[in-house]
Design a protein around this motif. Structure first.
Motif: not given
Length: 375
Positions: A149-169
């Protein structure tokens, strides 16, 4: 004409394409070409057309085919056709019947209430609410063990909390995915849970090893981004309004589809769509966003109308490939707004639909940030 795949507001470009013709040969941001379908009738019929395959093995290899996943993650519903698709869906469908989803509603609402209660005054309702809520629901649904669960939350933060135009995949987070899925599969989930059912299906040879891992990947990662955008768009449109949440959520899904495109389809043989001949093996991209604003189906289609009825949008698919979690997505979106209304009534948005910024890639779309003001 603006490229609808790279425009911050793709809807005007899609409307122009829809007016110009039903099918267009386009280049994707990754480079390969595809056929883009823009009209409701063609998109709806193609979603269930047995002449079109989801398994990328049917691609000609030159057109767009998404990105390759390792076999351990690729044997999921969005890369499967009957009869495998039927067999895979059978393993999770009982967990998402209307009765089971209704039974989950108090649990979803309790999670939303708890999260809303913990929000700070200067909150961003994307980063601190819309991203977090689906993580908690999905983690409880499987359920995931604490470390995963902790890893999943960290993954979600990293994937979706970013600057628009710099989206990781998602492809850039493969190691994180493997670690989270490994944690889930090595756990001992409660009897009767979704994950225990999948593990039993593997033990009973109803799923092979790759299918088991791929199904957990599908449940964790494929659904998450859709749910985040559905929740954030619903909050943007319905927080602070008196609109009916049930009909309002349907209109949010129509007007701000979390998926701009359905999963790619591949022509099994030469076929004609909208008067255009499409060779065997070519890729078809079905524009849910364009179909949802087709003026031949929706009156005043470019206007957000929260009490619209009927509202036969295609945002969560149609036919045998409709999203199994469509009812759950709706329940989460409704609960998200109810919790804010009732638990944190002092919060109001500092942006409007006209001033909000949006993020995503050429397949997904949702608000980038929803700052609040306090009254």
């Amino acid at each position: 004409m603006t490229d609808p795949f790279t425009a911050s507001d793709p809807f005007a470009s899609l409307a122009a394409l829809r007016a110009a013709g039903p099918v267009h040969r386009v280049s994707t941001p990754d480079g390969p070409r595809a056929w883009l379908l823009t009209r409701y009738a063609d998109v709806r019929s193609s979603l269930g057309d047995q002449r079109l395959a989801l398994n990328r093995d049917h691609s000609n290899g030159a057109d767009y085919a998404g990105f390759d996943l390792p076999p351990q993650l690729d044997a999921h519903l969005l890369n499967s056709d009957p009869p495998r698709h039927t067999r895979l869906r059978r393993e999770i469908a009982p967990s998402f019947t209307a009765q089971r989803v209704r039974a989950m509603t108090p649990q979803v609402r309790a999670v939303a209430d708890d999260l809303a209660r913990s929000l700070p005054a200067g909150v961003d309702l994307v980063a601190d609410y819309a991203v977090v809520l689906p993580v908690r629901i999905i983690a409880e649904l499987l359920p995931l063990p604490a470390a995963a669960r902790r890893d999943f939350a960290t993954w979600a933060d990293g994937l979706l909390l970013h600057s628009p135009g710099a989206e990781p995949r998602a492809r850039d987070t493969m190691n994180d995915m493997r670690r989270i899925i490994g944690g889930a599969l090595s756990s001992e989930p409660p009897e009767g849970s979704l994950l225990s059912g999948l593990l039993a299906a593997r033990a009973g040879a109803r799923l092979d090893a790759d299918e088991l891992t791929s199904m957990v990947f599908y449940l964790l990662f494929v659904w998450h981004e859709i749910m985040v955008h559905a929740v954030s768009s619903t909050v943007l449109r319905l927080l602070g309004t008196s609109a009916s949440l049930d009909s309002g959520v349907e209109e949010v899904l129509r007007f701000h589809p979390p998926q701009l495109l359905a999963a790619p389809r591949y022509a099994l043989a030469e076929l004609t769509v909208g008067g255009v001949t499409i060779p065997a093996g070519d890729t078809l991209l079905l524009s849910l966003a364009a179909a949802n604003r087709d003026e031949h189906v929706f009156d005043d289609a470019e206007t957000f109308t929260p009490d619209r009825s009927p509202n036969p949008h295609l945002s969560l698919g149609h036919g045998i490939h409709a999203c199994p979690a469509s009812a759950l997505t709706r329940v989460i979106a409704v609960a998200a707004v109810q919790a804010l209304h009732e638990v944190r009534p002092e919060l109001s948005l500092a942006v409007t639909p006209d001033t909000a910024t949006w993020r995503g890639n050429f397949r997904h779309h949702g608000p980038a940030a929803l700052p609040v003001s306090t009254s």
